[in-house]
Enzyme design. Structure first.
Site, PDB file in Angstrom:
ATOM      1  N   CYS A   1      41.076  46.877  51.286  1.00 17.19           N
ATOM      2  CA  CYS A   1      42.403  46.728  51.445  1.00 17.19           C
ATOM      3  C   CYS A   1      43.380  47.854  51.919  1.00 17.19           C
ATOM      4  CB  CYS A   1      43.029  46.338  49.999  1.00 17.19           C
ATOM      5  SG  CYS A   1      42.071  45.045  49.199  1.00 17.19           S
TER       6      CYS A   1
ATOM      7  N   HIS B   1      51.106  50.449  46.325  1.00 23.12           N
ATOM      8  CA  HIS B   1      50.067  49.332  46.596  1.00 23.12           C
ATOM      9  C   HIS B   1      50.213  48.098  45.658  1.00 23.12           C
ATOM     10  CE1 HIS B   1      46.208  48.015  47.763  1.00 23.12           C
ATOM     11  NE2 HIS B   1      45.618  48.018  46.411  1.00 23.12           N
TER      12      HIS B   1
ATOM     13  N   HIS C   1      48.977  39.350  48.488  1.00 28.22           N
ATOM     14  CA  HIS C   1      48.318  40.477  49.032  1.00 28.22           C
ATOM     15  C   HIS C   1      47.702  40.029  50.105  1.00 28.22           C
ATOM     16  CE1 HIS C   1      45.460  44.007  49.065  1.00 28.22           C
ATOM     17  NE2 HIS C   1      45.301  43.916  47.687  1.00 28.22           N
TER      18      HIS C   1
END
Lengths: 431, 352
Positions: free
Chosen positions: A176, A316, A355
């Site tokens: 990620c 994040h 996400h």
């Protein structure tokens, strides 16, 4: 560090909000999100335990993009989104084809998309154990758009081929943190003079049966149903896991000198990049956010900024129980002097477009750049009951107008791979 | 480069063996593939990991390509520890191919085939909860970081043959730009699966792939165990899928790599490149000393090729008969990536 300044001069984003960054920004300022009911293809009875995602809605595809070659050649879905986003970024930058010849392309593409149908080709005709030896005689049946036919760096190459880029073409794999690493590495390549222009970002889509099943089994994806489409709630007491999105994002980076020489107007300046490793556990972030803090501090050091100069952190903020506490602790440790963390605004974009996994850092970097440009911070939506361990200003519920001279954009990858980008408001005469 | 970066130590694992000197032996013979007897390759048995460095569970939760990498990296642990650096000053970059195993595990594939009308139930019932970890490159990086205590900058790369150069360049720059004092650069070849042969651009029918791994330790100070050191002296990268443009891009890349040392191609002592790549070889047709490659010993190691070749160069540099000079490594992927790396073999002034 050299005095070369690096600016963002083009942006392109494909997300659940649509196919242009302008739509993304407008909807985010309006405190909307694009999480919708979702089930994977092939599960028609609604029994897949993950019920919501921020999928790209193809009905929003603008007329002008319907002829894009991404829709007409064999590609994985994520590569289609990424190619369109990269094209938009280059168009947005108004770079001419001859100015792209020596450009670099850096792209994060996530894990390959394995096709269940392809895997069933590994079965023996007599029903004995599956194996690759059974697939080879049926190779002609392998799906042209799946991982057995498409190498992971395919997107980086179609972008380079399509634009005629002959600089380094680099495929990034750091979970990620991928797109953020791509942008950070591109920034460093321009700063050290390896190239003048780079197209950097990523694309990903995990919205298929087997990948989402894997994320669900791992305990990473939320299967919560209490909150309906409002279940992505970073820093909230009732957060329950990540809500996957899909799409792609690319930015055009160039040296300021190169940008000004061709009359471009920068959106924002990239000032620094930091990365680190948790070296803790594969399945969980280091609980005190040690690695995250190292990455943020490294970005500040790289940018030559003091912690007190930072106004905004684009977190994040995955909406997972472990990340959001660890990231909060990391922010508090880096910005401890004079309790500067009390002056910061923290925003979690994933609450609005989910996400994007390997691609996540790209649209989040864009939103950070736009915050610097417009002095506007997009909200963390669905944040109604703040976790007592998450005690910062998360810009809950609605966008705020505040001065944003300097900001960090955090992306932390599975396995403790951490990145942070430092951005600043573009000023003609430097920071 | 303002700060010199040295290849401090290296470790390899491939069909030739697990020592750099093994690459100088008699070439082994590639064997027919288990899944396609018409093709030959250099397959390796899956290595056992050192239990003093890695949790035993890792042996079961990493794909063979990752296990080869970890096995290789473990042998650099003593050299890294001897540097006595703070963990935050140790960088880690990786060149790891995508994993080609099925994302639902083999058991799930079998179960789905037996009850195809219930794929979801079979998938969920027959896939271990942590199966996804086996598919992620970042898991392998995390295991390396945890075992060797690297907390510093990181970078993961996943392209074709060029990923090794990308990882090496990034690691080198972390030291040059003073974000790290040492860096581990780790790489693995892909598993031998049908994907190697099916993905575009498809390899030639004669392509011989190999399984292997290679890892390097870079540092701002050379190893003092030998009188010679190997320094990174230049690099460059480019790309063109167009054969008409390829030669121009290649020449630019080579010139850039040589430029920092103010060299021309004729000044280079040794060229390392794939002798089976006609486009690449045409660039060196007039070079007096020819081209070297360890490829016959290992097969095409993909992302691990460059680091394996560097490991051999380090072995040469550390031998008693080593002489100062430059080695140029030039790579060309099937897709069109070009890469050049210049290493300088130097005599240490105060060898102790």
């Amino acid at each position: 560090m050299s005095a070369t300044r690096i600016v963002i001069t083009g942006m392109g984003a494909v997300t659940g909000f649509g196919f242009e960054w302008q739509t993304l920004w407008e909807k985010m300022l309006g405190a909307e999100h694009c999480v919708c009911p979702w089930q994977p293809d092939g599960v028609g009875d609604g029994t897949f335990p993950v019920r919501y995602a921020a999928a790209v809605d193809m009905t929003l595809l603008p007329e002008a993009l319907k002829d894009h070659p991404a829709w007409n050649i064999a590609l994985e879905k994520r590569s289609r989104f990424g190619w369109v986003a990269a094209t938009q970024a280059v168009n947005d930058s108004r770079l001419a084809p001859d100015q792209l010849r020596e450009a670099a392309v850096l792209c994060a593409s996530g894990a390959p998309q394995h096709m269940l149908a392809d895997m069933l080709l590994t079965l023996a005709p007599d029903g004995s154990a599956p194996g690759w030896q059974h697939l080879m005689p049926r190779a002609g049946q392998v799906n042209a758009e799946g991982s057995l036919r498409q190498s992971n760096d395919r997107l980086a190459r179609v972008i380079a081929d399509g634009l005629g880029c002959e600089g380094p073409v680099i495929n990034i794999s750091s979970a990620c943190a991928g797109a953020s690493q791509a942008i950070g590495n591109a920034f460093q390549m321009i700063r050290r003079g390896e190239v003048n222009v780079a197209i950097a970002g990523g694309a990903d889509s995990v919205l298929n049966l087997d990948t989402m099943a894997a994320l669900y089994l791992l305990g990473a994806a939320s299967s919560e149903q209490r909150w309906g489409v409002d279940l992505c709630r970073p820093f909230d007491r009732n957060r329950s896991g990540l809500i996957a999105g899909e799409g792609g994002g690319f930015v055009v980076l160039e040296s300021l000198e190169h940008a000004l020489a061709r009359g471009a107007t920068p959106y924002a300046e990239v000032l620094g990049f930091g990365s680190s490793l948790d070296a803790y556990k594969v399945t969980a972030p280091q609980p005190e956010g040690r690695g995250a803090a190292l990455a943020m501090q490294a970005a500040l050091d790289d940018a030559g900024l003091r912690a007190q100069q930072i106004d905004l952190i684009n977190a994040h903020g995955t909406s997972t129980p472990l990340n959001d506490v660890a990231e909060t602790l990391a922010i508090k440790s880096v910005f401890a002097e004079h309790r500067h963390y009390r002056s910061l605004t923290v925003s979690a974009n994933k609450s609005q477009f989910g996400h994007l996994i390997a691609a996540a850092g790209a649209p989040e970097c864009m939103v950070t750049a736009l915050a610097c440009l417009n002095d506007l911070v997009t909200p963390t939506v669905n944040l109604h009951d703040v976790d007592e361990q998450c005690d910062l200003d998360y810009c809950a519920g609605q966008a705020v107008s505040r001065r944003v001279d300097f900001a960090l954009s955090n992306s932390f990858g599975f396995g403790g791979l951490n990145t942070s980008l430092a951005l600043g408001k573009y000023r003609e005469h430097g920071q | 480069m303002s700060i010199a970066v040295y290849i401090h130590s290296a470790a390899v694992l491939n069909a030739a063996g697990s020592e750099c000197a093994d690459l100088l032996g008699t070439p082994p013979s590639p064997q027919p593939l288990a899944f396609d007897a018409t093709r030959r390759a250099f397959a390796l048995p899956t290595p056992r990991l050192a239990s003093d460095l890695f949790d035993r569970k890792i042996q079961r939760s990493v794909e063979p390509q990752g296990l080869r990498l970890l096995h290789c990296v473990a042998r650099l642990a003593p050299a890294l520890a001897a540097l006595q650096l703070p963990p935050a000053r140790i960088a880690l970059t990786a060149a790891i191919p995508e994993v080609d195993a099925p994302s639902p595990c083999w058991d799930a594939v079998q179960a789905i085939s037996e009850q195809p009308q219930k794929p979801l139930a079979q998938l969920l019932a027959n896939t271990p909860p942590l199966h996804a970890i086996t598919l992620l490159n970042s898991s392998v990086m995390a295991y390396v970081a945890e075992a060797l205590q690297c907390h510093g900058p990181m970078g993961g790369f996943c392209s074709q043959d060029n990923a090794g150069l990308d990882a090496l360049v990034e690691a080198c720059q972390q030291i040059v730009e003073q974000r790290a004092d040492a860096a581990l650069v780790v790489s693995s070849s892909p598993n031998l699966t049908p994907a190697l042969y099916l993905r575009e651009p498809t390899p030639s029918a004669e392509a011989i792939f190999g399984e292997g791994a290679a890892a390097l330790l870079l540092s701002s100070a050379p190893s003092r165990t030998t009188p010679h050191a190997l320094r990174i002296a230049g690099f460059a990268r480019g790309y063109s899928a167009d054969p008409q443009r390829g030669a121009a891009v290649a020449r630019r890349v080579i010139d850039q790599a040589l430029s920092l040392e103010k060299l021309c191609l004729g000044d280079v002592e040794q060229i390392v490149a794939n002798p089976e790549d006609a486009q690449l070889m045409s660039l060196f047709a007039e070079h007096p000393r020819g081209v070297r490659s360890a490829r016959a010993m290992t097969g095409d190691l993909g992302a691990s090729t460059l680091l394996s070749e560097i490991a051999l160069a380090l072995h040469h540099t550390q031998s008693a008969s080593a002489t100062p000079g430059h080695t140029l490594f030039v790579s060309h992927s099937r897709a069109g990536h070009w890469g050049a790396l210049l290493l300088a073999s130097e005599t240490l002034e105060k060898h102790t």
